[in-house]
Each structure stands twice: as C-alpha cells, then as structure tokens.
Design a protein around this motif. Structure first.
Motif, mmCIF file in Angstrom:
data_model
loop_
_atom_site.group_PDB
_atom_site.id
_atom_site.type_symbol
_atom_site.label_atom_id
_atom_site.label_comp_id
_atom_site.label_asym_id
_atom_site.label_seq_id
_atom_site.Cartn_x
_atom_site.Cartn_y
_atom_site.Cartn_z
ATOM 1 N N ASP A 1 0.864 -0.950 -0.053
ATOM 2 C CA ASP A 1 -0.233 -0.051 0.361
ATOM 3 C C ASP A 1 0.825 1.531 0.209
ATOM 4 O OD1 ASP A 1 -1.949 2.145 0.356
ATOM 5 O OD2 ASP A 1 -2.577 1.141 2.160
ATOM 6 N N ASN B 1 -0.310 4.320 0.015
ATOM 7 C CA ASN B 1 -0.822 5.273 1.118
ATOM 8 C C ASN B 1 -2.062 6.386 -0.221
ATOM 9 O OD1 ASN B 1 -0.193 4.343 3.466
ATOM 10 N ND2 ASN B 1 1.748 6.510 3.057
ATOM 11 N N GLU B 2 -2.513 6.607 0.456
ATOM 12 C CA GLU B 2 -3.836 7.038 -0.198
ATOM 13 C C GLU B 2 -3.626 8.459 -0.721
ATOM 14 O OE1 GLU B 2 -8.358 9.738 0.614
ATOM 15 O OE2 GLU B 2 -7.546 8.931 2.300
ATOM 16 N N GLN B 3 -3.686 8.928 -1.987
ATOM 17 C CA GLN B 3 -3.092 10.312 -2.980
ATOM 18 C C GLN B 3 -4.339 11.297 -2.399
ATOM 19 O OE1 GLN B 3 0.120 10.131 -2.777
ATOM 20 N NE2 GLN B 3 0.452 8.831 -1.532
#
Length: 69
Positions: A36, A38-40
């Motif tokens: 993962d 991470n959210e971008q």
C-alpha cells in the motif's frame, strides 16, 4: 522497497489508480498481495479534487523486470 516518486495519476489506468494493479508494472494485485502506497489526493486545475490509492508489487525486482519489458 526503495522509495520512488509516483507516476502522474493522469498516466495511469483505472486499475492502477484504484490499487487493483501495480502502479509501475501494471501487474494485477490480489487482496493482500501488494504494498500500500497510501491514499494520494489530487487537486486538478479544473474539476473536483479526488483521491487515488496506488499499490505496488511485493517483489520489487520482478516488478522492475516487468516494467522494462
């Protein structure tokens, strides 16, 4: 895994943006089979802001080999 700059989201497929495929080599990633990244969050010059969810292959060596092929 070495830290690499993520490619521009506009160059990626929907599968890559959603974490269904590796962000670099496009290899399909099953549940729990990727790293993962991470959210971008993206704020385009026009339109609404949105998030994307990149993942990468667990085996970075194999990923790099697929990427150059």
């Amino acid at each position: 895994m070495t830290t690499r700059a993520l490619p521009p989201v506009t160059t990626l497929t929907e599968a890559q943006q959603r974490g269904w495929a590796c962000v670099w080599c496009r290899q399909p990633l099953g549940i729990g089979l990727g790293v993962d990244l991470n959210e971008q969050k993206v704020r385009p010059t026009s339109g609404a802001a949105y998030s994307w969810f990149p993942r990468a292959c667990l085996d970075s060596t194999a990923c790099q080999q697929r990427e150059v092929s």
